[in-house]
Design a protein around this motif. Structure first.
Motif, mmCIF file in Angstrom:
data_model
loop_
_atom_site.group_PDB
_atom_site.id
_atom_site.type_symbol
_atom_site.label_atom_id
_atom_site.label_comp_id
_atom_site.label_asym_id
_atom_site.label_seq_id
_atom_site.Cartn_x
_atom_site.Cartn_y
_atom_site.Cartn_z
ATOM 1 N N VAL A 66 2.209 -6.490 5.183
ATOM 2 C CA VAL A 66 1.072 -5.595 5.356
ATOM 3 C C VAL A 66 0.205 -5.653 4.107
ATOM 4 O O VAL A 66 0.709 -5.545 2.987
ATOM 5 N N THR A 67 -1.103 -5.847 4.314
ATOM 6 C CA THR A 67 -2.045 -5.906 3.205
ATOM 7 C C THR A 67 -3.113 -4.853 3.408
ATOM 8 O O THR A 67 -3.674 -4.722 4.496
ATOM 9 N N TRP A 68 -3.394 -4.102 2.350
ATOM 10 C CA TRP A 68 -4.416 -3.052 2.390
ATOM 11 C C TRP A 68 -5.588 -3.464 1.522
ATOM 12 O O TRP A 68 -5.436 -3.766 0.337
ATOM 13 N N LYS A 93 -11.532 -0.800 3.460
ATOM 14 C CA LYS A 93 -10.676 0.148 4.182
ATOM 15 C C LYS A 93 -10.073 -0.522 5.430
ATOM 16 O O LYS A 93 -10.152 -0.001 6.535
ATOM 17 N N SER A 94 -9.476 -1.694 5.193
ATOM 18 C CA SER A 94 -8.902 -2.474 6.283
ATOM 19 C C SER A 94 -7.414 -2.704 6.060
ATOM 20 O O SER A 94 -6.969 -2.893 4.925
ATOM 21 N N VAL A 95 -6.654 -2.688 7.144
ATOM 22 C CA VAL A 95 -5.227 -2.996 7.127
ATOM 23 C C VAL A 95 -5.022 -4.331 7.829
ATOM 24 O O VAL A 95 -5.508 -4.529 8.947
ATOM 25 N N PHE A 123 -0.564 7.755 4.759
ATOM 26 C CA PHE A 123 0.780 7.904 5.325
ATOM 27 C C PHE A 123 1.214 6.630 6.031
ATOM 28 O O PHE A 123 2.312 6.148 5.845
ATOM 29 N N PHE A 124 0.350 6.064 6.850
ATOM 30 C CA PHE A 124 0.719 4.900 7.627
ATOM 31 C C PHE A 124 1.017 3.709 6.740
ATOM 32 O O PHE A 124 1.946 2.951 6.975
ATOM 33 N N LEU A 145 3.222 2.645 9.067
ATOM 34 C CA LEU A 145 2.846 1.292 9.457
ATOM 35 C C LEU A 145 3.587 0.226 8.664
ATOM 36 O O LEU A 145 4.091 -0.749 9.221
ATOM 37 N N ARG A 146 3.654 0.406 7.336
ATOM 38 C CA ARG A 146 4.298 -0.618 6.520
ATOM 39 C C ARG A 146 5.777 -0.779 6.907
ATOM 40 O O ARG A 146 6.282 -1.895 7.036
ATOM 41 N N PHE A 147 6.460 0.331 7.125
ATOM 42 C CA PHE A 147 7.868 0.277 7.506
ATOM 43 C C PHE A 147 8.056 -0.471 8.829
ATOM 44 O O PHE A 147 8.923 -1.333 8.972
ATOM 45 N N ILE A 148 7.218 -0.162 9.819
ATOM 46 C CA ILE A 148 7.345 -0.797 11.126
ATOM 47 C C ILE A 148 7.030 -2.286 11.031
ATOM 48 O O ILE A 148 7.773 -3.135 11.554
#
Length: 230
Positions: free
Chosen positions: A82-84, A89-91, A13-14, A71-74
Motif C-alpha cells: 500500500v502506497t499513500w 491524497k491517493s491510495v 484510519f484506513f 486498508l493497509r492491514f487488509i
C-alpha cells in the motif's frame, strides 16, 4: 460494542490504522466535511480460511450497516503493498501508476500543442492553487485561447487520463456554469463534463485506445494538472 469514538477521518484510519482521528476524508472541498459518531468493535479477519489479526488499536468499525476495516492491514494480508501519496491524497494498492503530464506528450501532427505546452499556476474559485495547469480565456504561448481541440496517439500505451475541471472565478448566482470538456477514444465520445459549475474530477479509462481527442470550450475554465496514466 466497546468504545464510542468521534471520527473525523476515515483516511488516516484506513491507511495507517491510527487511533487518533484528525481529518475528515472529503470528496472535493472542505464544505463537504461532517463529523460522525461510530462504535469501534472487535472484528475477526480470515484470509483463505487463515485467521489474521491487525495490530492493537486497528480494529474496524461499523457505520450505517457498512463495515470499515484498516486498508493497509487488509491489503498486506492479501500480499499487496500500500502506497499513500499525500500530495494527491491517493491510495495505491499494488503497483503505483506512472503519470505523464499532458505538456510532455506530442500531439498528432506537431511537436507540441500551443495550449497544453504552456502550463502555469492557476487559482480556482475555491482559492486552491494548482501548478502545471491551464485556463481557457487565459494567455498561452500565442495568445488567449477560448476553445481548443487536440488529438494524441495512444497506441494502447495509456490506461487512463485524469484532471480536475473548475471555474477560475466564482460564478454569479443562477449561473449555468462555465466551459466544458469532451474526451473521445478512437472517435467515440467517452466523457462529457457538461457545463462546469464546481470543481469536478475527471478520470477516464483509455485501455486499448489508439487515439485520444480532447475538445474544450469556454472562458474562465481551469484544466488542472492534466495527465495520462500508464
Amino acid at each position: 460494542m466497546k468504545k464510542l469514538l468521534i471520527v473525523t477521518s476515515y483516511l488516516v484510519f484506513f491507511i495507517l490504522g491510527g487511533l487518533t482521528f484528525t481529518y475528515l476524508s472529503t470528496t472535493e472541498a472542505a464544505s463537504n466535511m461532517k463529523k460522525i459518531s461510530v462504535f469501534q468493535d472487535t472484528i475477526n479477519y480470515y484470509v483463505d480460511k487463515v485467521g489474521k489479526k491487525p495490530q492493537e488499536g486497528q480494529s474496524g468499525f461499523i457505520y450505517e450497516g457498512t463495515t470499515y476495516v484498516p486498508l493497509r492491514f487488509i491489503a498486506e494480508s492479501l500480499g499487496e503493498k500500500v502506497t499513500w501519496d499525500g500530495k494527491s491524497k491517493s491510495v495505491y494498492i499494488g503497483d503505483v501508476p506512472k503519470f505523464i503530464s499532458l505538456k510532455d506528450v506530442k500531439p498528432i501532427g506537431s511537436d507540441e500543442d500551443h495550449f497544453f505546452h504552456y502550463p502555469s499556476s492557476i487559482v480556482i474559485s475555491t482559492g486552491e492553487k494548482f501548478e502545471q495547469s491551464y485556463q481557457l480565456g487565459g494567455y498561452h504561448g500565442g495568445g488567449a485561447v477560448q476553445d481548443h481541440t487536440v488529438e494524441y496517439l495512444a497506441n494502447g500505451n495509456y490506461k487512463g487520463f485524469e484532471t480536475y475541471l473548475a471555474p477560475v472565478k466564482k460564478l454569479a448566482a443562477g449561473s449555468f456554469g462555465i466551459g466544458s470538456m469532451k474526451i473521445y477514444a478512437d472517435n467515440k465520445l467517452i466523457y462529457n463534463s457538461g457545463s462546469i459549475k464546481d470543481k469536478v474530477k475527471v478520470n477516464v479509462n483509455l485501455e486499448g485506445a489508439s487515439k485520444v481527442k480532447f475538445e474544450i470550450e469556454g472562458s474562465g475554465l481551469g484544466i488542472l494538472d492534466p495527465k495520462f496514466i500508464q
